[in-house]
Motif scaffolding. Structure first.
Motif, PDB file in Angstrom:
ATOM      1  N   ARG A  34     -10.003   1.980  -3.215  1.00  0.00           N
ATOM      2  CA  ARG A  34     -10.380   0.451  -2.945  1.00  0.00           C
ATOM      3  C   ARG A  34      -9.890  -0.293  -4.067  1.00  0.00           C
ATOM      4  NH1 ARG A  34     -13.409  -2.012   1.003  1.00  0.00           N
ATOM      5  NH2 ARG A  34     -14.435  -0.189   1.234  1.00  0.00           N
ATOM      6  N   SER A  35      -9.914   0.054  -5.370  1.00  0.00           N
ATOM      7  CA  SER A  35      -9.626  -0.947  -6.326  1.00  0.00           C
ATOM      8  C   SER A  35      -8.440  -0.945  -6.526  1.00  0.00           C
ATOM      9  CB  SER A  35     -10.424  -0.706  -7.679  1.00  0.00           C
ATOM     10  OG  SER A  35     -10.246   0.614  -8.107  1.00  0.00           O
ATOM     11  N   ALA A  36      -7.613   0.189  -6.397  1.00  0.00           N
ATOM     12  CA  ALA A  36      -6.177   0.020  -6.417  1.00  0.00           C
ATOM     13  C   ALA A  36      -5.426  -0.640  -5.379  1.00  0.00           C
ATOM     14  CB  ALA A  36      -5.588   1.591  -6.530  1.00  0.00           C
ATOM     15  N   VAL A  37      -5.736  -0.430  -4.341  1.00  0.00           N
ATOM     16  CA  VAL A  37      -5.194  -1.171  -3.187  1.00  0.00           C
ATOM     17  C   VAL A  37      -5.429  -2.616  -3.297  1.00  0.00           C
ATOM     18  CG1 VAL A  37      -5.323  -1.713  -0.517  1.00  0.00           C
ATOM     19  CG2 VAL A  37      -5.325   0.675  -1.459  1.00  0.00           C
ATOM     20  N   ASN A  38      -6.797  -2.986  -3.668  1.00  0.00           N
ATOM     21  CA  ASN A  38      -7.123  -4.513  -4.132  1.00  0.00           C
ATOM     22  C   ASN A  38      -6.452  -5.107  -5.047  1.00  0.00           C
ATOM     23  OD1 ASN A  38      -8.797  -4.589  -1.375  1.00  0.00           O
ATOM     24  ND2 ASN A  38     -10.464  -3.911  -2.295  1.00  0.00           N
ATOM     25  N   GLN A  39      -6.018  -4.334  -5.655  1.00  0.00           N
ATOM     26  CA  GLN A  39      -5.422  -4.985  -7.115  1.00  0.00           C
ATOM     27  C   GLN A  39      -4.084  -5.557  -6.792  1.00  0.00           C
ATOM     28  OE1 GLN A  39      -5.055  -1.860 -10.027  1.00  0.00           O
ATOM     29  NE2 GLN A  39      -5.422  -3.245 -11.467  1.00  0.00           N
ATOM     30  N   VAL A  56       0.901  -1.250   0.027  1.00  0.00           N
ATOM     31  CA  VAL A  56      -0.079   0.028   0.131  1.00  0.00           C
ATOM     32  C   VAL A  56       0.726   1.206   0.061  1.00  0.00           C
ATOM     33  CG1 VAL A  56      -1.588   1.321   1.258  1.00  0.00           C
ATOM     34  CG2 VAL A  56      -2.053  -1.107   1.079  1.00  0.00           C
ATOM     35  N   MET A  57       1.885   1.240   0.859  1.00  0.00           N
ATOM     36  CA  MET A  57       2.551   2.562   0.880  1.00  0.00           C
ATOM     37  C   MET A  57       3.645   2.631  -0.293  1.00  0.00           C
ATOM     38  SD  MET A  57       1.902   3.761   3.662  1.00  0.00           S
ATOM     39  CE  MET A  57       2.996   5.206   3.719  1.00  0.00           C
ATOM     40  N   GLU A  58       3.741   1.642  -1.317  1.00  0.00           N
ATOM     41  CA  GLU A  58       4.274   1.991  -2.544  1.00  0.00           C
ATOM     42  C   GLU A  58       3.295   2.496  -3.617  1.00  0.00           C
ATOM     43  OE1 GLU A  58       5.876  -2.021  -3.857  1.00  0.00           O
ATOM     44  OE2 GLU A  58       7.526  -1.828  -2.310  1.00  0.00           O
TER      45      GLU A  58
END
Length: 76
Positions: A40-45, A29-31
């Motif tokens: 949400r979709s970016a994190v869960n990707q 997530v920190m990257e």
């Protein structure tokens, strides 16, 4: 609970809370760009294996040592 919820539950916890998250989740997530951390979709990707750590084992916020860094160990 998906990765997005796990990360933000941890990020918004009270300072005295013992809640931890897997170091791989924190790193993934920190990257992301700061604005993508709220998506949400970016994190869960991220790949599912990035979030496979067991709470309390190589977790962020628990101060344990990891031995997967060439034997040197790193506090995560």
């Amino acid at each position: 609970m998906d990765a997005f919820d796990r990360f933000w539950q941890w990020a918004n916890k009270p300072a005295e809370s013992p809640l931890t998250i897997p170091a791989d989740l924190h790193r993934a997530v920190m990257e992301l760009a700061p604005e993508d951390r709220l998506d949400r979709s970016a994190v869960n990707q991220e790949p599912p294996d990035a979030f496979s750590g067991i709470q309390g084992e190589g977790c962020f916020g628990c101060g344990q040592r990891r031995q997967d860094t060439g034997g040197a160990g790193a506090t995560v």
